[in-house]
Design a protein around this motif. Structure first.
Motif, PDB file in Angstrom:
ATOM      1  N   ARG A 153      32.976  83.051  64.117  1.00  0.00           N
ATOM      2  CA  ARG A 153      33.363  84.138  64.934  1.00  0.00           C
ATOM      3  C   ARG A 153      33.074  83.795  66.490  1.00  0.00           C
ATOM      4  O   ARG A 153      31.764  83.676  66.675  1.00  0.00           O
ATOM      5  CB  ARG A 153      32.910  85.291  64.444  1.00  0.00           C
ATOM      6  CG  ARG A 153      33.376  86.153  63.035  1.00  0.00           C
ATOM      7  CD  ARG A 153      32.709  87.071  62.642  1.00  0.00           C
ATOM      8  NE  ARG A 153      32.694  88.175  63.904  1.00  0.00           N
ATOM      9  CZ  ARG A 153      31.767  89.153  63.918  1.00  0.00           C
ATOM     10  NH1 ARG A 153      31.111  89.411  62.884  1.00  0.00           N
ATOM     11  NH2 ARG A 153      31.638  90.113  64.828  1.00  0.00           N
ATOM     12  N   LEU A 154      33.888  84.092  67.203  1.00  0.00           N
ATOM     13  CA  LEU A 154      33.498  83.470  68.600  1.00  0.00           C
ATOM     14  C   LEU A 154      32.684  84.317  69.288  1.00  0.00           C
ATOM     15  O   LEU A 154      31.855  83.591  70.157  1.00  0.00           O
ATOM     16  CB  LEU A 154      34.965  83.536  69.435  1.00  0.00           C
ATOM     17  CG  LEU A 154      34.911  82.435  70.470  1.00  0.00           C
ATOM     18  CD1 LEU A 154      35.044  81.163  70.009  1.00  0.00           C
ATOM     19  CD2 LEU A 154      36.220  82.650  71.339  1.00  0.00           C
ATOM     20  N   SER A 155      32.528  85.602  68.998  1.00  0.00           N
ATOM     21  CA  SER A 155      31.439  86.440  69.972  1.00  0.00           C
ATOM     22  C   SER A 155      30.103  85.994  69.372  1.00  0.00           C
ATOM     23  O   SER A 155      29.247  86.040  70.254  1.00  0.00           O
ATOM     24  CB  SER A 155      31.540  87.907  69.711  1.00  0.00           C
ATOM     25  OG  SER A 155      31.590  88.204  68.345  1.00  0.00           O
ATOM     26  N   ARG A 156      30.079  85.660  68.164  1.00  0.00           N
ATOM     27  CA  ARG A 156      28.787  85.220  67.669  1.00  0.00           C
ATOM     28  C   ARG A 156      28.058  84.100  68.138  1.00  0.00           C
ATOM     29  O   ARG A 156      27.091  83.663  68.709  1.00  0.00           O
ATOM     30  CB  ARG A 156      28.613  85.178  66.193  1.00  0.00           C
ATOM     31  CG  ARG A 156      29.161  86.511  65.147  1.00  0.00           C
ATOM     32  CD  ARG A 156      28.043  87.493  65.496  1.00  0.00           C
ATOM     33  NE  ARG A 156      26.742  87.166  64.378  1.00  0.00           N
ATOM     34  CZ  ARG A 156      25.786  87.686  64.453  1.00  0.00           C
ATOM     35  NH1 ARG A 156      25.512  88.904  65.421  1.00  0.00           N
ATOM     36  NH2 ARG A 156      24.798  87.373  63.579  1.00  0.00           N
ATOM     37  N   PHE A 157      29.113  82.913  68.124  1.00  0.00           N
ATOM     38  CA  PHE A 157      28.873  81.501  68.440  1.00  0.00           C
ATOM     39  C   PHE A 157      28.496  81.672  70.064  1.00  0.00           C
ATOM     40  O   PHE A 157      27.678  81.147  70.551  1.00  0.00           O
ATOM     41  CB  PHE A 157      29.995  80.651  68.330  1.00  0.00           C
ATOM     42  CG  PHE A 157      29.804  79.187  68.317  1.00  0.00           C
ATOM     43  CD1 PHE A 157      28.140  78.777  68.410  1.00  0.00           C
ATOM     44  CD2 PHE A 157      30.366  78.335  68.501  1.00  0.00           C
ATOM     45  CE1 PHE A 157      27.825  77.468  68.377  1.00  0.00           C
ATOM     46  CE2 PHE A 157      30.115  77.020  68.535  1.00  0.00           C
ATOM     47  CZ  PHE A 157      28.688  76.560  68.469  1.00  0.00           C
ATOM     48  N   ALA A 158      29.495  82.274  70.710  1.00  0.00           N
ATOM     49  CA  ALA A 158      29.224  82.325  72.477  1.00  0.00           C
ATOM     50  C   ALA A 158      27.986  82.951  72.739  1.00  0.00           C
ATOM     51  O   ALA A 158      27.184  82.489  73.632  1.00  0.00           O
ATOM     52  CB  ALA A 158      30.236  83.139  72.918  1.00  0.00           C
ATOM     53  N   LYS A 173      41.227  85.233  67.303  1.00  0.00           N
ATOM     54  CA  LYS A 173      40.455  84.101  67.352  1.00  0.00           C
ATOM     55  C   LYS A 173      39.741  83.636  68.632  1.00  0.00           C
ATOM     56  O   LYS A 173      38.642  83.653  68.950  1.00  0.00           O
ATOM     57  CB  LYS A 173      41.305  82.934  66.881  1.00  0.00           C
ATOM     58  CG  LYS A 173      40.308  81.575  66.623  1.00  0.00           C
ATOM     59  CD  LYS A 173      41.069  80.356  66.225  1.00  0.00           C
ATOM     60  CE  LYS A 173      40.218  79.101  65.750  1.00  0.00           C
ATOM     61  NZ  LYS A 173      40.839  78.017  65.169  1.00  0.00           N
ATOM     62  N   PHE A 174      40.599  83.887  69.718  1.00  0.00           N
ATOM     63  CA  PHE A 174      40.242  83.545  71.192  1.00  0.00           C
ATOM     64  C   PHE A 174      39.918  84.747  72.072  1.00  0.00           C
ATOM     65  O   PHE A 174      39.383  84.416  73.213  1.00  0.00           O
ATOM     66  CB  PHE A 174      40.966  82.506  71.663  1.00  0.00           C
ATOM     67  CG  PHE A 174      41.179  81.031  70.920  1.00  0.00           C
ATOM     68  CD1 PHE A 174      39.916  80.305  70.914  1.00  0.00           C
ATOM     69  CD2 PHE A 174      42.074  80.658  70.190  1.00  0.00           C
ATOM     70  CE1 PHE A 174      39.936  79.091  70.215  1.00  0.00           C
ATOM     71  CE2 PHE A 174      42.149  79.577  69.586  1.00  0.00           C
ATOM     72  CZ  PHE A 174      40.912  78.783  69.503  1.00  0.00           C
ATOM     73  N   GLY A 175      40.558  85.727  71.886  1.00  0.00           N
ATOM     74  CA  GLY A 175      40.579  86.944  72.731  1.00  0.00           C
ATOM     75  C   GLY A 175      41.662  86.854  73.680  1.00  0.00           C
ATOM     76  O   GLY A 175      42.683  86.199  73.279  1.00  0.00           O
ATOM     77  N   PRO A 176      41.739  87.742  74.711  1.00  0.00           N
ATOM     78  CA  PRO A 176      40.636  88.667  74.659  1.00  0.00           C
ATOM     79  C   PRO A 176      40.643  89.708  73.768  1.00  0.00           C
ATOM     80  O   PRO A 176      41.620  90.160  73.231  1.00  0.00           O
ATOM     81  CB  PRO A 176      41.200  89.524  76.137  1.00  0.00           C
ATOM     82  CG  PRO A 176      42.972  89.168  76.188  1.00  0.00           C
ATOM     83  CD  PRO A 176      43.070  88.002  75.489  1.00  0.00           C
TER      84      PRO A 176
END
Length: 322
Positions: free
Chosen positions: A231-236, A305-308
């Motif tokens: 999950r992108l928010s977690r990894f970022a 997947k990538f947002g926004p």
């Protein structure tokens, strides 16, 4: 008796226990407000007061050196991909905002939307084995499971039930106004990450081939698409507070945008598949950055997947108010 109590307090880190009673201080940094004092894990010196200190020590050893015991060449069995739990849960799950175990004992058992069930700590550990370590779960009654559970419970002592202490888990980044960009992320990755993780995300294996010194970020030996860091928010957020090597939450080396873009690049690369058809049985409960449909919000899988992500989150909030 009084002497015993004083010795116990000194061993278990008296300053930390005192700080727990002090007013919480809120601090603004970049896009995030965080609180002090931060959670600190129970000192291993306090093991002298535990019923089975050797089991707890073994649990820490398993988390720090998982592959040595449970990897492809594991001493106990071979059920995982060569990564260590510590590759994701830094400093054996004790680093502030390093995906630590600060809130595990205090919040489990709990309902998790991903499974749609009440989960205990054993289930949570096996999720990591099956997703982040792309392997098989442990028998819930095995010595290895009991040891890891005991260690996680030990470090989370004194956190009040149902509370989440400051510094636990993963740093939360403010959403970008744009989609995270894998192309920009590749540029930043090649500047900041290649030294440890390799040009092709392959990581660095130790000399005897039993574990990774620096973990692979994609490819067959990395985490699969069901892992939390997919999950992108977690990894970022994880990247921002901990990467590259030497960075911390209060001394970051990357901007917010670099963190989002590197996460997008890494998670756009090939990695093991996992059947997620039973995840998120309640479709409306899927997080905005869950990268696989179907969805009930009208936004594309690409945007999930990538947002926004803010438009998706705003839609969900508005829908929940109705």
């Amino acid at each position: 008796m009084l002497a015993f109590i004083l010795v116990f307090l000194l061993i278990t880190d008296l300053p930390r226990l005192i700080n727990r009673k002090n007013p919480v201080e809120e601090i603004q940094r970049d896009s995030v407000v965080y609180q002090k004092p931060l959670w600190q894990a129970m000192s291993m010196d306090a093991l002298v007061h535990e019923k089975d200190p050797e089991l707890i020590k073994y649990g820490k050893e398993l988390i720090a050196n998982t592959s040595l015991y449970l990897g492809p060449k594991g001493k106990v069995r071979s059920i995982s991909n060569g990564m260590n739990c510590q590759n994701c849960h830094l400093d054996a799950g004790t680093r502030p905002w390093g995906n630590n175990y600060g809130a595990v004992l205090s919040t489990y058992p709990k309902f998790r939307g991903r499974s749609g069930t009440i989960e205990n700590i054993q289930k949570r550990i096996n999720d990591c084995f099956e997703r982040s370590l792309n392997g098989k779960g442990l028998d819930s009654n095995s010595r290895e499971m009991l040891a890891m559970k005991s260690y996680i419970e030990f470090v989370g002592q004194f956190v009040p039930k149902d509370s989440i202490p400051a510094g636990s888990g993963i740093w939360k980044l403010k959403n970008l106004k744009r989609a995270a960009d894998p192309i920009k992320g590749q540029v930043a990755y090649e500047q900041k990450c290649v030294t440890c993780h390799g040009q092709n995300g392959e990581g660095v294996m130790n000399a005897d081939g039993t574990a990774y010194t620096y973990p692979p970020l994609w490819g067959v030996h990395s985490y699969n698409v069901g892992a939390g860091l997919y999950r992108l928010s977690r990894f970022a957020g994880y990247i921002k507070a901990n990467m590259p090597y030497g960075a911390t939450y209060d001394k970051p080396q990357l901007t917010d945008e670099e963190s989002w873009d590197i996460a997008a690049y890494v998670n756009s690369r090939p990695r093991p598949h996992k059947d997620l058809s039973k995840d998120w049985p309640k479709r409306s409960a899927k997080p905005a950055d869950h990268p696989f449909g179907p969805y009930d919000d009208g936004f594309s899988e690409q945007q999930h997947k990538f947002g926004p992500f803010k438009p998706i989150e705003d839609f969900k909030k508005a829908k929940n108010k109705k």
